[in-house]
Design a protein around this motif. Structure first.
Motif, PDB file in Angstrom:
ATOM      1  N   THR A  92       0.828  -1.206   0.000  1.00 58.17           N
ATOM      2  CA  THR A  92       0.000   0.000   0.000  1.00 58.17           C
ATOM      3  C   THR A  92       0.861   1.253   0.000  1.00 58.17           C
ATOM      4  OG1 THR A  92      -1.707  -1.197   1.198  1.00 58.17           O
ATOM      5  CG2 THR A  92      -1.876   1.204   1.178  1.00 58.17           C
ATOM      6  N   GLY A  93       0.718   2.028  -1.051  1.00 63.99           N
ATOM      7  CA  GLY A  93       1.434   3.286  -1.162  1.00 63.99           C
ATOM      8  C   GLY A  93       2.799   3.178  -1.800  1.00 63.99           C
ATOM      9  N   THR A  94       3.349   1.975  -1.846  1.00 65.03           N
ATOM     10  CA  THR A  94       4.647   1.780  -2.494  1.00 65.03           C
ATOM     11  C   THR A  94       4.424   1.224  -3.889  1.00 65.03           C
ATOM     12  OG1 THR A  94       5.683   1.347  -0.355  1.00 65.03           O
ATOM     13  CG2 THR A  94       6.898   0.659  -2.313  1.00 65.03           C
ATOM     14  N   LEU A  95       3.715   0.129  -3.985  1.00 61.13           N
ATOM     15  CA  LEU A  95       3.402  -0.469  -5.278  1.00 61.13           C
ATOM     16  C   LEU A  95       2.108   0.093  -5.859  1.00 61.13           C
ATOM     17  CD1 LEU A  95       4.191  -4.220  -4.471  1.00 61.13           C
ATOM     18  CD2 LEU A  95       5.706  -2.497  -5.453  1.00 61.13           C
TER      19      LEU A  95
ATOM     20  N   SER B 239     -11.580   6.879  10.081  1.00 60.96           N
ATOM     21  CA  SER B 239     -10.634   5.766  10.119  1.00 60.96           C
ATOM     22  C   SER B 239      -9.337   6.101   9.385  1.00 60.96           C
ATOM     23  CB  SER B 239     -11.272   4.537   9.461  1.00 60.96           C
ATOM     24  OG  SER B 239     -10.344   3.492   9.339  1.00 60.96           O
ATOM     25  N   ILE B 240      -8.262   5.459   9.811  1.00 59.63           N
ATOM     26  CA  ILE B 240      -6.978   5.621   9.112  1.00 59.63           C
ATOM     27  C   ILE B 240      -6.719   4.482   8.127  1.00 59.63           C
ATOM     28  CG2 ILE B 240      -5.911   6.959  10.968  1.00 59.63           C
ATOM     29  CD1 ILE B 240      -4.459   4.335  11.800  1.00 59.63           C
ATOM     30  N   HIS B 241      -7.610   3.505   8.054  1.00 56.65           N
ATOM     31  CA  HIS B 241      -7.415   2.360   7.164  1.00 56.65           C
ATOM     32  C   HIS B 241      -7.515   2.805   5.704  1.00 56.65           C
ATOM     33  CE1 HIS B 241      -7.965  -1.512   5.198  1.00 56.65           C
ATOM     34  NE2 HIS B 241      -7.477  -2.053   6.298  1.00 56.65           N
ATOM     35  N   PRO B 242      -6.623   2.300   4.828  1.00 62.26           N
ATOM     36  CA  PRO B 242      -6.639   2.712   3.416  1.00 62.26           C
ATOM     37  C   PRO B 242      -7.967   2.463   2.699  1.00 62.26           C
ATOM     38  CG  PRO B 242      -4.631   1.489   3.897  1.00 62.26           C
ATOM     39  CD  PRO B 242      -5.494   1.410   5.124  1.00 62.26           C
ATOM     40  N   LEU B 243      -8.688   1.388   3.033  1.00 68.59           N
ATOM     41  CA  LEU B 243      -9.972   1.135   2.383  1.00 68.59           C
ATOM     42  C   LEU B 243     -11.015   2.161   2.815  1.00 68.59           C
ATOM     43  CD1 LEU B 243     -10.181  -2.778   2.492  1.00 68.59           C
ATOM     44  CD2 LEU B 243      -9.423  -1.307   0.615  1.00 68.59           C
ATOM     45  N   SER B 244     -11.020   2.515   4.092  1.00 65.54           N
ATOM     46  CA  SER B 244     -11.931   3.554   4.572  1.00 65.54           C
ATOM     47  C   SER B 244     -11.601   4.884   3.907  1.00 65.54           C
ATOM     48  CB  SER B 244     -11.826   3.714   6.092  1.00 65.54           C
ATOM     49  OG  SER B 244     -12.324   2.585   6.749  1.00 65.54           O
ATOM     50  N   HIS B 245     -10.316   5.162   3.790  1.00 66.11           N
ATOM     51  CA  HIS B 245      -9.887   6.407   3.149  1.00 66.11           C
ATOM     52  C   HIS B 245     -10.358   6.446   1.695  1.00 66.11           C
ATOM     53  CE1 HIS B 245      -7.442   9.937   2.392  1.00 66.11           C
ATOM     54  NE2 HIS B 245      -6.941   9.323   1.340  1.00 66.11           N
ATOM     55  N   ALA B 246     -10.258   5.332   0.990  1.00 69.28           N
ATOM     56  CA  ALA B 246     -10.697   5.268  -0.410  1.00 69.28           C
ATOM     57  C   ALA B 246     -12.200   5.524  -0.522  1.00 69.28           C
ATOM     58  CB  ALA B 246     -10.340   3.910  -1.012  1.00 69.28           C
ATOM     59  N   ILE B 247     -12.979   4.950   0.388  1.00 69.32           N
ATOM     60  CA  ILE B 247     -14.427   5.152   0.369  1.00 69.32           C
ATOM     61  C   ILE B 247     -14.766   6.602   0.674  1.00 69.32           C
ATOM     62  CG2 ILE B 247     -16.595   4.570   1.533  1.00 69.32           C
ATOM     63  CD1 ILE B 247     -15.423   1.707   1.879  1.00 69.32           C
ATOM     64  N   SER B 248     -14.141   7.145   1.705  1.00 66.80           N
ATOM     65  CA  SER B 248     -14.392   8.537   2.078  1.00 66.80           C
ATOM     66  C   SER B 248     -14.051   9.479   0.932  1.00 66.80           C
ATOM     67  CB  SER B 248     -13.571   8.897   3.320  1.00 66.80           C
ATOM     68  OG  SER B 248     -13.741  10.249   3.646  1.00 66.80           O
ATOM     69  N   GLN B 249     -12.934   9.233   0.297  1.00 68.68           N
ATOM     70  CA  GLN B 249     -12.510  10.074  -0.828  1.00 68.68           C
ATOM     71  C   GLN B 249     -13.495   9.957  -1.993  1.00 68.68           C
ATOM     72  OE1 GLN B 249      -8.711   9.045  -2.582  1.00 68.68           O
ATOM     73  NE2 GLN B 249      -8.280  11.208  -2.929  1.00 68.68           N
ATOM     74  N   ASN B 250     -14.030   8.776  -2.205  1.00 68.15           N
ATOM     75  CA  ASN B 250     -15.003   8.555  -3.275  1.00 68.15           C
ATOM     76  C   ASN B 250     -16.303   9.333  -3.031  1.00 68.15           C
ATOM     77  OD1 ASN B 250     -17.393   6.485  -4.335  1.00 68.15           O
ATOM     78  ND2 ASN B 250     -15.677   6.724  -5.748  1.00 68.15           N
TER      79      ASN B 250
ATOM     80  N   GLU C   6     -12.820   1.567  16.267  1.00 66.69           N
ATOM     81  CA  GLU C   6     -12.161   0.887  15.153  1.00 66.69           C
ATOM     82  C   GLU C   6     -11.530  -0.390  15.665  1.00 66.69           C
ATOM     83  OE1 GLU C   6      -9.441   1.883  11.278  1.00 66.69           O
ATOM     84  OE2 GLU C   6      -9.651   3.403  12.831  1.00 66.69           O
ATOM     85  N   VAL C   7     -11.908  -1.502  15.072  1.00 70.90           N
ATOM     86  CA  VAL C   7     -11.342  -2.801  15.424  1.00 70.90           C
ATOM     87  C   VAL C   7     -10.371  -3.151  14.292  1.00 70.90           C
ATOM     88  CG1 VAL C   7     -11.808  -5.220  15.936  1.00 70.90           C
ATOM     89  CG2 VAL C   7     -13.464  -3.462  16.614  1.00 70.90           C
ATOM     90  N   ALA C   8      -9.091  -3.096  14.587  1.00 67.74           N
ATOM     91  CA  ALA C   8      -8.048  -3.257  13.569  1.00 67.74           C
ATOM     92  C   ALA C   8      -8.269  -4.489  12.707  1.00 67.74           C
ATOM     93  CB  ALA C   8      -6.677  -3.327  14.229  1.00 67.74           C
ATOM     94  N   GLY C   9      -8.257  -4.283  11.400  1.00 64.98           N
ATOM     95  CA  GLY C   9      -8.383  -5.371  10.444  1.00 64.98           C
ATOM     96  C   GLY C   9      -9.787  -5.938  10.301  1.00 64.98           C
ATOM     97  N   ARG C  10     -10.762  -5.386  11.029  1.00 64.95           N
ATOM     98  CA  ARG C  10     -12.120  -5.937  10.966  1.00 64.95           C
ATOM     99  C   ARG C  10     -13.149  -4.911  10.524  1.00 64.95           C
ATOM    100  NH1 ARG C  10     -14.099  -9.013  15.620  1.00 64.95           N
ATOM    101  NH2 ARG C  10     -15.374  -9.923  14.024  1.00 64.95           N
ATOM    102  N   GLY C  11     -13.157  -3.720  11.171  1.00 54.72           N
ATOM    103  CA  GLY C  11     -14.141  -2.736  10.778  1.00 54.72           C
ATOM    104  C   GLY C  11     -14.258  -1.583  11.748  1.00 54.72           C
TER     105      GLY C  11
ATOM    106  N   VAL D 261       6.435  -9.315  -0.875  1.00 51.32           N
ATOM    107  CA  VAL D 261       5.531  -8.182  -0.641  1.00 51.32           C
ATOM    108  C   VAL D 261       4.872  -8.344   0.721  1.00 51.32           C
ATOM    109  CG1 VAL D 261       3.490  -9.180  -1.767  1.00 51.32           C
ATOM    110  CG2 VAL D 261       3.765  -6.705  -1.680  1.00 51.32           C
ATOM    111  N   LEU D 262       4.729  -7.232   1.421  1.00 59.36           N
ATOM    112  CA  LEU D 262       4.072  -7.188   2.717  1.00 59.36           C
ATOM    113  C   LEU D 262       2.767  -6.426   2.561  1.00 59.36           C
ATOM    114  CD1 LEU D 262       6.579  -6.184   5.516  1.00 59.36           C
ATOM    115  CD2 LEU D 262       4.643  -7.700   5.766  1.00 59.36           C
ATOM    116  N   SER D 263       1.699  -6.950   3.111  1.00 61.16           N
ATOM    117  CA  SER D 263       0.424  -6.251   3.024  1.00 61.16           C
ATOM    118  C   SER D 263      -0.434  -6.608   4.220  1.00 61.16           C
ATOM    119  CB  SER D 263      -0.305  -6.636   1.736  1.00 61.16           C
ATOM    120  OG  SER D 263      -1.578  -6.056   1.707  1.00 61.16           O
ATOM    121  N   GLY D 264      -1.125  -5.617   4.740  1.00 58.54           N
ATOM    122  CA  GLY D 264      -2.062  -5.857   5.819  1.00 58.54           C
ATOM    123  C   GLY D 264      -3.444  -6.191   5.293  1.00 58.54           C
ATOM    124  N   ASP D 265      -3.593  -6.200   3.968  1.00 58.93           N
ATOM    125  CA  ASP D 265      -4.880  -6.480   3.339  1.00 58.93           C
ATOM    126  C   ASP D 265      -5.212  -7.964   3.443  1.00 58.93           C
ATOM    127  OD1 ASP D 265      -4.905  -3.861   2.578  1.00 58.93           O
ATOM    128  OD2 ASP D 265      -4.457  -4.240   0.473  1.00 58.93           O
TER     129      ASP D 265
END
Length: 182
Positions: free
Chosen positions: A31-34, A64-75, A89-94, A163-167
């Motif tokens: 995320t953010g590198t690739l 939220s600081i999660h990249p998926l939440s950020h993408a939705i908010s930006q949309n 915020e429950v990390a990795g869940r919602g 590759v490392l990803s929290g996704d």
């Protein structure tokens, strides 16, 4: 060091150049590198959301600081927001919050108590509910940086690449052809 500096690469000292020659493995953060985090493809799957429901989604996701939440908010950035109470915020869940006295959740199917259709695991999904009633889900697919595959292909001849990803595993089938599994 000056030549590297002109190309935007800054090293702590010249010893770093010597150490770089011994590297045999490289680990990338996805995320953010690739990927280009500001250029995700976001779609909503389900019945059309009312303006109020879209407001709920934007209001909660922007907390939220999660990249998926950020993408939705930006949309949904053109929509107004409401005050969120009791944000959790429950990390990795919602994420959870109360808006206008309603319980709003965004997150994984498991977090919302749903059974996920696993037909297409290549796309990240964020489910949405109001007062524990599922409204649908957002799909978010990554946009990779230009030249990504060429650079990785070139580097793979000399290095083991990871590759490392929290996704979740949604991108695994796409990335497995470029990176080693461990």
């Amino acid at each position: 060091m000056r030549i590297l500096g002109h190309r935007g690469m800054y090293l702590k000292n010249t010893d770093v150049i010597q150490k770089i020659t011994t590297i045999n493995s490289i680990v990338f953060d996805k995320t953010g590198t690739l990927t280009q985090p500001e250029q995700n493809d976001v779609n909503f799957i389900g019945p059309n959301l009312s303006d109020k429901e879209k407001c709920y989604v934007r209001s909660l996701s922007q907390q939220s600081i999660h990249p998926l939440s950020h993408a939705i908010s930006q949309n949904l950035e053109d929509l107004k927001t409401s005050e969120v109470e009791g944000f959790l915020e429950v990390a990795g869940r919602g994420i959870f919050g109360r808006i206008d006295g309603r319980n709003i959740k965004l997150g994984s199917a498991e977090y919302l108590g749903l059974t996920e259709n696993t037909e297409d695991i290549r796309i990240s999904k964020v489910y949405f509910s109001v007062d524990d009633v599922e409204k649908g889900h957002f799909t978010i697919s990554n946009s990779y940086r230009p030249g990504f595959s060429e650079v990785i292909e070139d580097m793979s001849h000399q290095h083991d690449l990871y590759v490392l990803s929290g996704d979740n595993d949604s991108e695994k089938s796409h990335l497995i052809k470029y990176f080693k599994e461990s």
